[in-house]
Design an enzyme around this catalytic site. Sequence first.
Site, PDB file in Angstrom:
ATOM      1  N   GLU A  33       0.837  -1.206   0.000  1.00 58.08           N
ATOM      2  CA  GLU A  33       0.000   0.000   0.000  1.00 58.08           C
ATOM      3  C   GLU A  33       0.872   1.257   0.000  1.00 58.08           C
ATOM      4  O   GLU A  33       1.855   1.351   0.726  1.00 58.08           O
ATOM      5  CB  GLU A  33      -0.927   0.018   1.223  1.00 58.08           C
ATOM      6  CG  GLU A  33      -1.909  -1.141   1.260  1.00 58.08           C
ATOM      7  CD  GLU A  33      -2.876  -1.141   0.071  1.00 58.08           C
ATOM      8  OE1 GLU A  33      -2.975  -0.106  -0.615  1.00 58.08           O
ATOM      9  OE2 GLU A  33      -3.497  -2.187  -0.170  1.00 58.08           O
ATOM     10  N   ARG A  47     -18.201  -1.360   4.099  1.00 58.04           N
ATOM     11  CA  ARG A  47     -19.221  -2.060   3.312  1.00 58.04           C
ATOM     12  C   ARG A  47     -19.856  -3.182   4.124  1.00 58.04           C
ATOM     13  O   ARG A  47     -20.989  -3.585   3.882  1.00 58.04           O
ATOM     14  CB  ARG A  47     -18.564  -2.627   2.047  1.00 58.04           C
ATOM     15  CG  ARG A  47     -19.508  -3.033   0.958  1.00 58.04           C
ATOM     16  CD  ARG A  47     -18.718  -3.426  -0.281  1.00 58.04           C
ATOM     17  NE  ARG A  47     -17.668  -4.368   0.013  1.00 58.04           N
ATOM     18  CZ  ARG A  47     -17.842  -5.686   0.177  1.00 58.04           C
ATOM     19  NH1 ARG A  47     -19.029  -6.217   0.052  1.00 58.04           N
ATOM     20  NH2 ARG A  47     -16.814  -6.473   0.450  1.00 58.04           N
ATOM     21  N   CYS A  94      -8.243  -1.946   7.982  1.00 56.98           N
ATOM     22  CA  CYS A  94      -6.851  -1.968   7.524  1.00 56.98           C
ATOM     23  C   CYS A  94      -6.337  -0.541   7.296  1.00 56.98           C
ATOM     24  O   CYS A  94      -5.259  -0.167   7.768  1.00 56.98           O
ATOM     25  CB  CYS A  94      -6.726  -2.749   6.211  1.00 56.98           C
ATOM     26  SG  CYS A  94      -7.001  -4.525   6.390  1.00 56.98           S
ATOM     27  N   HIS A 132      -1.139  -5.687   2.002  1.00 56.91           N
ATOM     28  CA  HIS A 132      -2.297  -6.574   1.932  1.00 56.91           C
ATOM     29  C   HIS A 132      -1.888  -7.927   1.349  1.00 56.91           C
ATOM     30  O   HIS A 132      -1.131  -7.994   0.387  1.00 56.91           O
ATOM     31  CB  HIS A 132      -3.399  -5.943   1.069  1.00 56.91           C
ATOM     32  CG  HIS A 132      -4.399  -5.161   1.860  1.00 56.91           C
ATOM     33  ND1 HIS A 132      -4.570  -3.806   1.729  1.00 56.91           N
ATOM     34  CD2 HIS A 132      -5.274  -5.553   2.819  1.00 56.91           C
ATOM     35  CE1 HIS A 132      -5.522  -3.398   2.552  1.00 56.91           C
ATOM     36  NE2 HIS A 132      -5.964  -4.431   3.233  1.00 56.91           N
TER      37      HIS A 132
END
Lengths: 206, 206, 206, 206
Positions: free
Chosen positions: C83, C93, C146, C170
């Site tokens: 990242e 979500r 995260c 990730h």
Amino acid sequence: MSYNAPILITGFTPFGGETINPSWQVAQRFADREMLGARIHAIELPTVFGDAEAILQRAIRKRRPGLVLMLGEAGNRSRISIERVAINLADARIPDNAGKQPKDQPLLKNGPAAYFSTLPVSQLHESLLAAEIPAECSLSAGSFVCNAVMYRALHVLADLDASARAGFIHLPYLPEQAVKHRFAPSMALSDQVAAIEIVLRTLLDQ
Amino acid sequence: MSYNAPILITGFTPFGGETINPSWQVAQRFADREMLGARIHAIELPTVFGDAEAILQRAIRKRRPGLVLMLGEAGNRSRISIERVAINLADARIPDNAGKQPKDQPLLKNGPAAYFSTLPVSQLHESLLAAEIPAECSLSAGSFVCNAVMYRALHVLADLDASARAGFIHLPYLPEQAVKHRFAPSMALSDQVAAIEIVLRTLLDQ
Amino acid sequence: MSYNAPILITGFTPFGGETINPSWQVAQRFADREMLGARIHAIELPTVFGDAEAILQRAIRKRRPGLVLMLGEAGNRSRISIERVAINLADARIPDNAGKQPKDQPLLKNGPAAYFSTLPVSQLHESLLAAEIPAECSLSAGSFVCNAVMYRALHVLADLDASARAGFIHLPYLPEQAVKHRFAPSMALSDQVAAIEIVLRTLLDQ
Amino acid sequence: MSYNAPILITGFTPFGGETINPSWQVAQRFADREMLGARIHAIELPTVFGDAEAILQRAIRKRRPGLVLMLGEAGNRSRISIERVAINLADARIPDNAGKQPKDQPLLKNGPAAYFSTLPVSQLHESLLAAEIPAECSLSAGSFVCNAVMYRALHVLADLDASARAGFIHLPYLPEQAVKHRFAPSMALSDQVAAIEIVLRTLLDQ
């Protein structure tokens, strides 16, 4: 190809939680039209194994079509998807609209493993691209009711009328369906209708 | 199933710009092994239409195998992909290793439209999932050399030995291939080899 | 970079219906190891907004690490995903493990919009590719826990210790997770552990 | 929000081998229109790092817009994609139209890491879904010229006019572009234009 004989165009009822099916939204636009002297009959088939094939088979026997164009929904595809082949397999990941969910079953005991579409698949593909409509040739119509209907139509016509042509085209979701899914692509109804108009004209012009 | 008869396992040479092919990396691990009394012969087939089928056909006629397990590469898939069906079509998006790129051609004039795998596809799928190896059943082996080889093996065996079994499994890229592509998934060689070991044991245990 | 200072490596508890989380499966392999004189502390963070950040913040204040390497699960990715940036946004979500599901919320009122990873992202990417491990640089760590943890660690260290480095990686599903999903890609645990070993060595070698 | 102030809408020149760019095809439809008393100025920006930002910055300083709506092409997306955030990074996978291909560069030395869109992103998302237009919120505008332009507009407006709003929307390929790619999704121009009309009305109705 002579099309004094009528044309059958088929779509399906909604399934899998949807309230519409693009295949019937498109097919009904052609109902009772005449193209180059050929009358078009539109039929909405139930998304039910066995029933869908039986209804289509009766219609073919009754109408003696010169062309059978079957449409269905493929919600994960972004393009007009011209199927090449139907296989003798019913293997459903979700139940059909009558709750049936066959696994690893032949559609027709002792039937041939597959039938190829008798439409000029590559030519249709090129006609659509030339008209700036995203399209693709597909090597699998799945193993749900769409494939079952395609297999049956080709099986029946193989016996009944070797000069008749038949094939299956999968359609993307309509935008109003895609909004309820997170990632699914879609295609405008007007473009889907234009695509099928082009398909029919290409076939009739031969 | 009796496997006094030998086993043929096949992979392919690299193609499409790759320098290795996972199918041969895996297949050669089984070369000259014996499993439950059956001798395993491994063959590296050229990724060339016509040549690949001819070499495999000769090997089948010579070895009279009880089992033919064909492996190939499917770089866009992330799972062990057990093919259900081979179709009578050669339609190549890229040239093969001899520069041939057939379009819309039958593999075998007047051959049947398709042959189903004679492996217990769903059972193999479940064996792999039970072993925690990502796997799927696939409805299309494509229309490149992989499909051609699968079609030919099933065609030859349909005549030669109805008791022999044959099928095709597509393998993901190896990690060392995936690093050269932007998005492609991959699977470790050790997991691919373990998968094929499980497939062979499942078939021999029947 | 001097690493007399300890290293913090973090993973998460399982979430979203999973029973394991690759990030903790990998992180715990490094617990209490020493690399080039630096002691590694591994922490399993809860997949809960607020709690995860608080635990990590306390650990940073207590340990004064020279390096904080945070790991998390990205089930739809097929590669080690380094990242670049954490943003000041919580927008979930699915609910976290405490049932919280913030929408359109800042993580830190009046905090900066984003923090860039202070790891040499492109260099790590190249180290992994050179070792034949599929990897990618990612422009979004999402807006779930995260990202929240990455944002907090970089925020705390910006105040506390400008020489310390921190970043987030990730990880794909493990194969044993992917078997429960229809299409999800995965990566072998041994390859994931090897990747993080390479990342740590690359950082310590500087 | 008062829009006596004018509206700037921007699109880009074609890039990456394309001959059109949906963003300009859509933006020019709004050129010189008036909506709720606000005059719309449409600008076609070059797909060139530096130049695009400079042209937009001059236009903002000259026009003093109340709203800047920037549009760009995202050929792999199937939906109207409302960007949340622009980051201070230029990292190009392909050269821009002047052959520049920055890697790992800040857009603005010592600039903030990111700017959030000052549009009501979730509200726009819901307006589009309510109108049955497939849409999504996106957490990354990439690190090519689109992101650069979004970052610059938000940076300039942060200084110049805290009441002005600005944001970026990525558009799918048009069907005539998708036909040249193998898998790319697309959206009809009429639906893309309708989407931006809804976005503007939603913003002006506030």
